[in-house]
Write an enzyme that holds these catalytic residues in place. Sequence first.
Site, PDB file in Angstrom:
ATOM      1  N   ASP A   1      -5.205  -7.961  -4.039  1.00 21.13           N
ATOM      2  CA  ASP A   1      -5.509  -7.832  -2.618  1.00 21.13           C
ATOM      3  C   ASP A   1      -6.830  -8.498  -2.218  1.00 21.13           C
ATOM      4  O   ASP A   1      -6.895  -9.701  -2.072  1.00 21.13           O
ATOM      5  CB  ASP A   1      -5.482  -6.327  -2.256  1.00 21.13           C
ATOM      6  CG  ASP A   1      -5.443  -6.064  -0.766  1.00 21.13           C
ATOM      7  OD1 ASP A   1      -5.566  -7.015   0.007  1.00 21.13           O
ATOM      8  OD2 ASP A   1      -5.296  -4.891  -0.360  1.00 21.13           O
TER       9      ASP A   1
ATOM     10  N   HIS B   1       0.806  -1.229   0.000  1.00 22.75           N
ATOM     11  CA  HIS B   1       0.000   0.000   0.000  1.00 22.75           C
ATOM     12  C   HIS B   1       0.845   1.288   0.000  1.00 22.75           C
ATOM     13  O   HIS B   1       0.869   1.993  -0.993  1.00 22.75           O
ATOM     14  CB  HIS B   1      -1.023   0.058   1.148  1.00 22.75           C
ATOM     15  CG  HIS B   1      -1.974  -1.091   1.154  1.00 22.75           C
ATOM     16  ND1 HIS B   1      -2.789  -1.368   0.074  1.00 22.75           N
ATOM     17  CD2 HIS B   1      -2.237  -2.045   2.079  1.00 22.75           C
ATOM     18  CE1 HIS B   1      -3.508  -2.449   0.351  1.00 22.75           C
ATOM     19  NE2 HIS B   1      -3.189  -2.880   1.548  1.00 22.75           N
TER      20      HIS B   1
HETATM   21 ZN    ZN Z   1      -3.665  -6.994   2.052  1.00 21.97          ZN
END
Ligand code: ZN
Length: 430
Positions: free
Chosen positions: A329, A278
């Site tokens: 994800d 991220h």
């Molecule tokens: Zn994750």
Amino acid sequence: MWRFPAGSGGFARYVVRRTLIPDLLLDAHGAKCGVGVTIEDGRISKVGPAAEGERLTGKALAPGFVNDHSHAFQRGLRGAVERIEPSRPHDDFWSWRERMYALADGLTPDTVREASRLCYEEMLSAGYTSVTEFHYVHHRPDGTAYEDPNALGKAAVLAAEDAGIRLLLLPVAYAQGGLPRFRDVSAQSFLRRVDDLREWSEGRSLVDVGVAAHSIRAVPRGWLEEIGEYGRRHDLPVHIHADEQLREIEECREEHGMRPVELLAETGFLSSNTTLIHATHADERELNLLAENGASVCACPTTEGNLGDGFLPAGAILERGIPLSVGSDSHVRVDPFEELREIETNARRLSRRRNVLLTRNETSPTPYLLRAGWGREGLKAGGPADLIELDLSHPSLVGVETGHLPSALVFGVGSGVVTGTWIAGERTFD
Ligand SMILES: [Zn+2]
């Protein structure tokens, strides 16, 4: 950041030799015709003029995409969490997480294998040929170990083998918070499980094992030190979620007196083996630390958008030369083209300019983004024979000039253009 296995060891069971001759061969910069790709022992042995081989009429070949961050079971939430719960009128990342925990609580070894297989098959159909599974559901719901303490990790491996996708499995350390079944009692007992899993996976030709810590909030400082040291000692990929939500940064500052990446640097967790998942809210100093330590960032734009995380600081990452990869994800969407497109499109929205993510000497963001998606520039001798086949007669590609095809992939298509994949030279989806 994905690292393809070195040498021929990971490909030993593949002994076939074949040459694929598509209409076009794509790389990050363009497309060539009249070129064949010869594959031996699971690797590309030659890229060049070829008269004889398997003709792929109406098709282009390109490198397969690397999905560098996956929680396969979360695909089970798709479509189910896109409305407000009356009891939680303010829906955000944290309320989404409660629903994800409810799903995680009900998993068994069989359902992990089945859910993961479905997810991996979808990835193959979308053009991903490798996946990094960030695996943190380890134990029974009450927190006690299964008879085989790695039963759930092994279920993910078997699912990848069922589907035929290349897998980097990351057992994930969790010490506090979350569900009891995520947690291990000590870093040592966690790392013993990682040792066992690494030993068990040796000789499984499409499988590698690395290591991860879930996040700053889930592990204490001492665990970061031990896991970082273990990763360096064994030269393993080491991943961690960080800087996804502002609240986690505040909590880190309160507990440790510094921001997440500063803590990772101080505990020795950051190295060239490390990938930060991220980095949405990483500040300048944190990005500098990533660059200084040679660490990478994995962006997950469709999930980050779905969870209301924010925007990747993509321009600042590119400027510093921090390697970038992408992941799907939570699997709200499985489409590598869309992940790449979002990175540039978000950068355009934020800057109110066009063609923003340019590396030196390049006039289009396309090569940078395709390299981020493929983990390489194009198909080359010595590289893994992990390929995708693209349908040049697909409505979204008809009429596109040959030289514009790479950019058309990034900006103008979805995963429906993918009509086949090869992993280590074997066709696993069509
Ligand atoms: Zn994750």
